[in-house]
Motif scaffolding. Structure first.
Motif, PDB file in Angstrom:
ATOM      1  N   GLN A  45      34.922  60.531   6.616  1.00 53.27           N
ATOM      2  CA  GLN A  45      35.402  59.193   6.011  1.00 53.27           C
ATOM      3  C   GLN A  45      34.349  58.419   5.240  1.00 53.27           C
ATOM      4  OE1 GLN A  45      37.144  57.111   9.343  1.00 53.27           O
ATOM      5  NE2 GLN A  45      39.234  58.084   8.807  1.00 53.27           N
ATOM      6  N   ILE A  46      33.128  58.290   5.858  1.00 53.39           N
ATOM      7  CA  ILE A  46      31.879  57.745   5.262  1.00 53.39           C
ATOM      8  C   ILE A  46      31.436  58.434   4.077  1.00 53.39           C
ATOM      9  CG2 ILE A  46      29.695  57.149   5.549  1.00 53.39           C
ATOM     10  CD1 ILE A  46      30.194  56.679   8.688  1.00 53.39           C
ATOM     11  N   THR A  47      31.672  59.627   4.157  1.00 52.19           N
ATOM     12  CA  THR A  47      31.192  60.492   2.890  1.00 52.19           C
ATOM     13  C   THR A  47      32.389  60.393   1.775  1.00 52.19           C
ATOM     14  OG1 THR A  47      30.453  62.210   4.371  1.00 52.19           O
ATOM     15  CG2 THR A  47      30.936  62.757   2.055  1.00 52.19           C
ATOM     16  N   THR A  93      24.386  49.740  -1.008  1.00 52.93           N
ATOM     17  CA  THR A  93      23.331  49.606  -1.787  1.00 52.93           C
ATOM     18  C   THR A  93      22.112  49.656  -1.091  1.00 52.93           C
ATOM     19  OG1 THR A  93      23.426  47.008  -0.979  1.00 52.93           O
ATOM     20  CG2 THR A  93      24.623  47.807  -2.922  1.00 52.93           C
ATOM     21  N   MET A  94      21.998  49.604   0.291  1.00 46.35           N
ATOM     22  CA  MET A  94      20.521  50.037   0.953  1.00 46.35           C
ATOM     23  C   MET A  94      20.621  51.372   0.996  1.00 46.35           C
ATOM     24  SD  MET A  94      19.489  47.028   1.883  1.00 46.35           S
ATOM     25  CE  MET A  94      18.405  47.377   3.150  1.00 46.35           C
ATOM     26  N   ASP A  95      21.075  52.424   0.567  1.00 47.73           N
ATOM     27  CA  ASP A  95      20.868  53.531   0.392  1.00 47.73           C
ATOM     28  C   ASP A  95      20.834  54.132   2.102  1.00 47.73           C
ATOM     29  OD1 ASP A  95      21.118  54.046  -2.052  1.00 47.73           O
ATOM     30  OD2 ASP A  95      18.823  53.404  -2.522  1.00 47.73           O
ATOM     31  N   PHE A  96      21.561  53.599   2.866  1.00 52.62           N
ATOM     32  CA  PHE A  96      21.632  54.154   4.266  1.00 52.62           C
ATOM     33  C   PHE A  96      22.161  55.674   4.231  1.00 52.62           C
ATOM     34  CE2 PHE A  96      22.350  49.789   6.495  1.00 52.62           C
ATOM     35  CZ  PHE A  96      21.017  49.525   6.248  1.00 52.62           C
ATOM     36  N   SER A  97      21.673  56.171   5.237  1.00 51.64           N
ATOM     37  CA  SER A  97      22.273  57.635   5.442  1.00 51.64           C
ATOM     38  C   SER A  97      23.656  57.305   6.089  1.00 51.64           C
ATOM     39  CB  SER A  97      21.356  58.457   6.444  1.00 51.64           C
ATOM     40  OG  SER A  97      21.425  58.018   7.873  1.00 51.64           O
ATOM     41  N   ILE A  98      24.200  58.463   6.401  1.00 51.65           N
ATOM     42  CA  ILE A  98      25.803  58.626   7.130  1.00 51.65           C
ATOM     43  C   ILE A  98      25.453  58.179   8.191  1.00 51.65           C
ATOM     44  CG2 ILE A  98      27.493  60.102   7.633  1.00 51.65           C
ATOM     45  CD1 ILE A  98      27.116  61.913   5.058  1.00 51.65           C
ATOM     46  N   LYS A 103      26.495  53.596  12.239  1.00 53.24           N
ATOM     47  CA  LYS A 103      26.079  52.658  13.308  1.00 53.24           C
ATOM     48  C   LYS A 103      26.198  51.074  12.725  1.00 53.24           C
ATOM     49  CE  LYS A 103      24.725  55.667  16.335  1.00 53.24           C
ATOM     50  NZ  LYS A 103      25.709  55.986  17.393  1.00 53.24           N
ATOM     51  N   PHE A 104      26.053  51.048  11.548  1.00 51.03           N
ATOM     52  CA  PHE A 104      26.072  49.788  10.925  1.00 51.03           C
ATOM     53  C   PHE A 104      27.709  49.231  11.021  1.00 51.03           C
ATOM     54  CE2 PHE A 104      26.917  46.894   7.081  1.00 51.03           C
ATOM     55  CZ  PHE A 104      25.966  45.678   7.604  1.00 51.03           C
ATOM     56  N   MET A 105      28.490  49.945  10.466  1.00 52.62           N
ATOM     57  CA  MET A 105      29.875  49.821  10.625  1.00 52.62           C
ATOM     58  C   MET A 105      30.579  49.556  12.119  1.00 52.62           C
ATOM     59  SD  MET A 105      30.716  49.251   7.428  1.00 52.62           S
ATOM     60  CE  MET A 105      32.431  49.107   7.561  1.00 52.62           C
ATOM     61  N   THR A 106      29.967  50.198  13.015  1.00 59.18           N
ATOM     62  CA  THR A 106      30.251  50.048  14.455  1.00 59.18           C
ATOM     63  C   THR A 106      29.616  48.608  14.878  1.00 59.18           C
ATOM     64  OG1 THR A 106      30.243  52.520  14.708  1.00 59.18           O
ATOM     65  CG2 THR A 106      30.157  50.978  16.632  1.00 59.18           C
ATOM     66  N   LEU A 107      28.464  48.569  14.333  1.00 59.20           N
ATOM     67  CA  LEU A 107      28.085  47.041  14.899  1.00 59.20           C
ATOM     68  C   LEU A 107      28.863  45.979  14.398  1.00 59.20           C
ATOM     69  CD1 LEU A 107      25.704  45.739  16.061  1.00 59.20           C
ATOM     70  CD2 LEU A 107      24.467  45.826  13.759  1.00 59.20           C
ATOM     71  N   HIS A 148      17.666  55.445  17.860  1.00 56.34           N
ATOM     72  CA  HIS A 148      16.783  54.492  16.910  1.00 56.34           C
ATOM     73  C   HIS A 148      16.856  55.123  15.341  1.00 56.34           C
ATOM     74  CE1 HIS A 148      15.391  52.869  20.556  1.00 56.34           C
ATOM     75  NE2 HIS A 148      15.070  54.390  21.089  1.00 56.34           N
ATOM     76  N   VAL A 149      17.900  54.380  14.803  1.00 53.71           N
ATOM     77  CA  VAL A 149      18.295  54.924  13.324  1.00 53.71           C
ATOM     78  C   VAL A 149      17.918  53.981  12.278  1.00 53.71           C
ATOM     79  CG1 VAL A 149      20.290  56.211  14.176  1.00 53.71           C
ATOM     80  CG2 VAL A 149      20.446  53.725  13.483  1.00 53.71           C
ATOM     81  N   PHE A 150      17.302  53.084  12.536  1.00 62.05           N
ATOM     82  CA  PHE A 150      16.901  51.726  11.674  1.00 62.05           C
ATOM     83  C   PHE A 150      15.402  51.695  11.772  1.00 62.05           C
ATOM     84  CE2 PHE A 150      21.176  50.832  12.132  1.00 62.05           C
ATOM     85  CZ  PHE A 150      21.697  51.005  11.058  1.00 62.05           C
TER      86      PHE A 150
END
Length: 301
Positions: A45-47, A93-98, A103-107, A148-150
């Motif tokens: 879904q993110i892709t 816009t932050m060019d995050f990975s999948i 993790k950000f959307m879950t947060l 630790h992804v960030f």
């Protein structure tokens, strides 16, 4: 000393303070890891969302993924969809990975869950965010590197974004979740069935129904014989009336001969010519007087 010894007695184990602190950290780490294990969006879904170029496309797909069906009638669903879409677009816009997007959307989802279900205050939410970011943020230890992804810059950017999005409007989100809104009825539909009699298209009005004036003005408007005659007269075309007018003209000339008509025309012609001749004579006389006046002036000069 021998009397103080008790057979079968064992020396109680002493737990070092460092091992207690480590066990508490491991427990807290496992809890945070469990909290972020339930992803709001799947990698597929993110892709799919990342393939959209603008926010409108992201919104249409996010609406389907998160099962928002009442956007036109439910203000709460519209606000929540805007919350998730804005967060995902910012992460894009932050060019995050999948994995970082996940993790950000879950947060974002857990922050709303804590507000809605656990009734966390603003201070508790900020404290909880700090604890979670300490686990998913930068860490120099080699243990559980997958969580630790960030890095430091990304973690600070996430905190700044949450300050200006969720935390700045925290009271509004509390009002949305906790306050009940009244449903205003802006219109009602009523169906009234009326029995029709055999000799009249509409029955007389009931006492508890409409007034006689309204009934007479808008309902009981039967055509009378006089009105029917007027309608028929109006419906007759001018072509139907033309033969009657021609017959009337023919009847008016039936009592005259050709000589009578000629004499009448001669009298009319003589009267018209006499008036014209009189008018011409008056104009000629006026011009003659004007010329005489000029001649007299020239003689005197």
């Amino acid at each position: 000393m021998a009397g103080l010894w008790t057979p079968g007695a064992t020396t109680p184990a002493v737990t070092p303070a460092d091992s207690t602190a480590d066990s508490e950290k491991n427990t807290e780490f496992q809890e945070n890891e469990k909290i972020l294990s339930q992803d709001l969006l799947s990698p597929d879904q993110i892709t799919d969302l990342l393939s959209e170029a603008d926010m409108d496309g992201i919104q249409e797909k996010m609406k389907v993924f998160l099962n928002f069906k009442n956007l036109r009638t439910c203000l709460r669903d519209a606000i929540l969809l805007d919350y998730y879409v804005s967060g995902f677009f910012w992460a894009k816009t932050m060019d995050f990975s999948i994995n970082q997007h996940s993790k950000f959307m879950t947060l974002l989802d857990l922050l709303l869950h804590n507000l809605q279900t656990l009734h966390m205050s603003l201070g508790d939410s900020i404290k909880w965010l700090g604890e979670v970011m300490a686990e998913i943020g930068p860490n120099h230890s080699q243990k559980n590197q997958e969580l630790h992804v960030f890095d430091v810059k990304e973690a600070n950017a996430i905190i700044d974004y949450l300050k200006t999005s969720l935390f700045q409007h925290y009271r509004l989100y509390e009002f949305m979740f906790y306050s009940t809104r009244e449903e205003i009825v802006i219109g009602t539909e009523q169906t009234v069935e009326v029995c029709k009699s055999a000799d009249h298209p509409f029955p007389a009005p009931l006492e508890e129904g409409i007034s006689l004036d309204i009934y007479s003005a808008f309902i009981d408007r039967l055509p009378t014989p006089e009105s029917e005659g007027k309608v028929l007269d109006q419906e007759q075309s001018p072509q139907d009336l033309q033969p009657e007018s021609e017959a009337a003209e023919a009847d008016s000339l039936a009592g005259f001969t050709i000589d009578d008509v000629k004499s009448a025309l001669a009298r009319v012609t003589d009267e018209v010519l006499l008036n014209i001749q009189k008018e011409i004579n008056e104009k000629l006389q006026a011009q003659e007087e004007a010329f005489n006046t000029r001649i007299e002036k020239l003689k005197k000069a």
